[in-house]
Design a protein around this motif. Structure first.
Motif, short mmCIF file in Angstrom:
data_model
loop_
_atom_site.label_atom_id
_atom_site.label_comp_id
_atom_site.label_asym_id
_atom_site.label_seq_id
_atom_site.Cartn_x
_atom_site.Cartn_y
_atom_site.Cartn_z
N GLU A 116 0.82 -1.21 0.00
CA GLU A 116 0.00 0.00 0.00
C GLU A 116 0.86 1.26 0.00
O GLU A 116 0.61 2.20 -0.76
CB GLU A 116 -0.94 -0.01 1.21
CG GLU A 116 -2.10 -0.95 0.99
CD GLU A 116 -2.84 -1.29 2.27
OE1 GLU A 116 -2.86 -0.44 3.18
OE2 GLU A 116 -3.38 -2.42 2.35
N GLU A 117 1.88 1.27 0.85
CA GLU A 117 2.74 2.46 0.92
C GLU A 117 3.59 2.62 -0.34
O GLU A 117 3.81 3.73 -0.82
CB GLU A 117 3.65 2.39 2.16
CG GLU A 117 2.89 2.62 3.45
CD GLU A 117 3.84 2.74 4.65
OE1 GLU A 117 4.56 3.74 4.74
OE2 GLU A 117 3.85 1.80 5.47
N ALA A 118 4.05 1.50 -0.88
CA ALA A 118 4.89 1.55 -2.08
C ALA A 118 4.09 2.03 -3.29
O ALA A 118 4.60 2.77 -4.13
CB ALA A 118 5.50 0.18 -2.36
N LEU A 119 2.81 1.61 -3.37
CA LEU A 119 1.95 2.07 -4.47
C LEU A 119 1.84 3.59 -4.45
O LEU A 119 1.95 4.25 -5.48
CB LEU A 119 0.55 1.47 -4.35
CG LEU A 119 0.33 0.06 -4.91
CD1 LEU A 119 -1.13 -0.34 -4.71
CD2 LEU A 119 0.69 0.00 -6.39
N GLN A 120 1.63 4.13 -3.25
CA GLN A 120 1.50 5.60 -3.12
C GLN A 120 2.79 6.30 -3.54
O GLN A 120 2.77 7.31 -4.22
CB GLN A 120 1.15 5.97 -1.69
CG GLN A 120 -0.27 5.59 -1.33
CD GLN A 120 -0.62 6.03 0.09
OE1 GLN A 120 0.00 6.92 0.65
NE2 GLN A 120 -1.63 5.40 0.65
N LEU A 121 3.90 5.69 -3.10
CA LEU A 121 5.21 6.26 -3.43
C LEU A 121 5.45 6.24 -4.94
O LEU A 121 5.89 7.23 -5.53
CB LEU A 121 6.27 5.40 -2.72
CG LEU A 121 7.56 6.05 -2.30
CD1 LEU A 121 7.29 7.22 -1.38
CD2 LEU A 121 8.44 5.02 -1.57
N LEU A 122 5.14 5.12 -5.56
CA LEU A 122 5.36 5.00 -7.01
C LEU A 122 4.46 5.95 -7.79
O LEU A 122 4.86 6.55 -8.78
CB LEU A 122 5.15 3.55 -7.47
CG LEU A 122 6.27 2.58 -7.05
CD1 LEU A 122 5.83 1.13 -7.20
CD2 LEU A 122 7.53 2.82 -7.90
N ARG A 123 3.21 6.11 -7.30
CA ARG A 123 2.31 7.07 -7.97
C ARG A 123 2.88 8.47 -7.84
O ARG A 123 2.91 9.24 -8.82
CB ARG A 123 0.91 7.01 -7.34
CG ARG A 123 0.14 5.79 -7.77
CD ARG A 123 -1.35 5.95 -7.46
NE ARG A 123 -1.99 4.65 -7.62
CZ ARG A 123 -2.37 3.87 -6.61
NH1 ARG A 123 -2.18 4.26 -5.36
NH2 ARG A 123 -2.91 2.69 -6.84
N ALA A 124 3.36 8.80 -6.63
CA ALA A 124 3.93 10.14 -6.41
C ALA A 124 5.17 10.35 -7.28
O ALA A 124 5.50 11.48 -7.63
CB ALA A 124 4.28 10.32 -4.94
N ALA A 125 5.83 9.25 -7.62
CA ALA A 125 7.03 9.35 -8.47
C ALA A 125 6.67 9.37 -9.95
O ALA A 125 7.56 9.36 -10.81
CB ALA A 125 7.96 8.17 -8.17
N GLY A 126 5.35 9.36 -10.24
CA GLY A 126 4.90 9.53 -11.61
C GLY A 126 4.57 8.26 -12.36
O GLY A 126 4.35 8.30 -13.57
N PHE A 127 4.50 7.12 -11.66
CA PHE A 127 4.10 5.87 -12.33
C PHE A 127 2.57 5.76 -12.25
O PHE A 127 2.01 5.73 -11.15
CB PHE A 127 4.76 4.66 -11.67
CG PHE A 127 6.25 4.61 -11.86
CD1 PHE A 127 6.79 4.00 -12.99
CD2 PHE A 127 7.11 5.19 -10.94
CE1 PHE A 127 8.17 3.98 -13.18
CE2 PHE A 127 8.48 5.17 -11.12
CZ PHE A 127 9.02 4.57 -12.25
N PRO A 128 1.89 5.71 -13.40
CA PRO A 128 0.43 5.68 -13.38
C PRO A 128 -0.09 4.29 -13.02
O PRO A 128 -0.18 3.40 -13.88
CB PRO A 128 0.06 6.05 -14.82
CG PRO A 128 1.24 5.64 -15.64
CD PRO A 128 2.44 5.66 -14.76
N LEU A 129 -0.43 4.08 -11.75
CA LEU A 129 -0.87 2.76 -11.30
C LEU A 129 -2.33 2.81 -10.90
O LEU A 129 -2.74 3.71 -10.14
CB LEU A 129 -0.01 2.30 -10.12
CG LEU A 129 1.47 2.12 -10.48
CD1 LEU A 129 2.32 1.95 -9.23
CD2 LEU A 129 1.64 0.91 -11.40
N PRO A 130 -3.15 1.86 -11.37
CA PRO A 130 -4.59 1.91 -11.11
C PRO A 130 -4.91 1.82 -9.62
O PRO A 130 -4.23 1.10 -8.88
CB PRO A 130 -5.12 0.65 -11.83
CG PRO A 130 -4.04 0.15 -12.67
CD PRO A 130 -2.75 0.70 -12.18
N LEU A 131 -5.97 2.52 -9.20
CA LEU A 131 -6.38 2.51 -7.79
C LEU A 131 -6.82 1.11 -7.36
O LEU A 131 -6.67 0.72 -6.21
CB LEU A 131 -7.52 3.51 -7.56
CG LEU A 131 -7.12 4.98 -7.66
CD1 LEU A 131 -8.34 5.89 -7.62
CD2 LEU A 131 -6.12 5.35 -6.57
#
Ligand SMILES: Nc1ncnc2c1ncn2[C@@H]1O[C@H](COP(=O)(O)OP(=O)(O)OP(=O)(O)O)[C@@H](O)[C@H]1O
Ligand SMILES: O=P(O)(O)OC[C@H]1O[C@H](OP(=O)(O)OP(=O)(O)O)[C@H](O)[C@@H]1O
Length: 204
Positions: free
Chosen positions: A13-28
């Motif tokens: 969960e935390e890594a998904l948020q981090l990757l999204r913040a880093a600009g990787f478009p990951l589905p909710l």
């Protein structure tokens, strides 16, 4: 495409948020899914959702290019991988804990833990002889039911210790989650991995 091994649960969960913040478009929907392999064509990432202790194994064997694992797991598993970045997520620490006020008056105290190598190294460095008892979870039970004199376990808020009448005696190691990389992937997919590291570095 980069393949990333990581534990289900809090790190994912935390890594998904981090990757999204880093600009990787990951589905909710990723966070809610029960699938063990999740691919985003758009982000060019495939996630392999594993048991925390197994993450370094997937990366060492090269079935995953990258992994995200707690430093606790890396210290215990000692796999041949590159540790490239402290993601500073899932922060906690490893500690020695036990029943409040209970002194160690036996020659060889029993230490229950999910981390037998880390615990053995800790007591070896201190020059203390102990017997390590490996458990797989609910470590706090061990002193309560007389299986062990002390535990070496993760402490975060301290609530689990407190609610079970236990106290922390010594800190063993600060823990955060780290990004690890397979040695061959590090060279074969260097630019892609480096780009991910750089993007993450900007936000951690
Ligand atoms: N209470 C906590 N707070 C913050 N981080 C934690 C906490 N407990 C564990 N961690 C970190 O998160 C990682 C994964 O822990 P998690 O609780 O998701 O799995 P687990 O219970 O250790 O695994 P298993 O599925 O084998 O029971 C640990 O390796 C550690 O680095
Ligand atoms: O200090 P706290 O915030 O209470 O967190 C510490 C607890 O979190 C972890 O357990 P987890 O929930 O992962 O279960 P486990 O016992 O199966 O490892 C750890 O093993 C402690 O029991």
């Amino acid at each position: 495409m980069l393949t990333i091994a990581m534990p289900k649960g809090r790190i994912f969960e935390e890594a998904l948020q981090l990757l999204r913040a880093a600009g990787f478009p990951l589905p909710l929907e990723f966070a809610q899914s029960r699938k063990l392999i999740l691919t985003s064509e758009e982000a060019q990432l495939t996630f392999i959702l594993a048991k925390p202790m197994d993450v370094p194994t997937y990366v060492e064997h090269g079935v995953c290019d990258v992994g995200i694992a707690g430093k606790d797991v890396l210290l215990e598993e000692q796999k041949d991988v590159y540790e490239v970045l402290d993601l500073k997520i899932s922060a906690c620490h490893l500690a020695v804990a036990g029943i409040s006020g209970q002194t160690l008056d036996v020659v060889t105290p029993k230490i229950a833990t999910k981390y037998p190598k880390v615990a053995a190294a800790y007591y070896r460095d201190k020059g203390e002889q102990v017997e390590i008892i490996k458990l797989n979870g609910s470590i706090e039970l061990a002193p309560l039911i007389g299986l062990a004199d002390r535990i070496v376990d993760i402490v975060s808020t301290g609530r689990t210790l407190q609610e079970n009448g236990l106290v922390e005696f010594e800190k063993v190691s600060e823990i955060t989650s780290r990004m690890i990389v397979n040695r061959a992937s590090y060279y074969m997919k260097g630019p892609k991995i480096q780009e991910m590291v750089e993007r993450l570095k900007e936000i951690v």
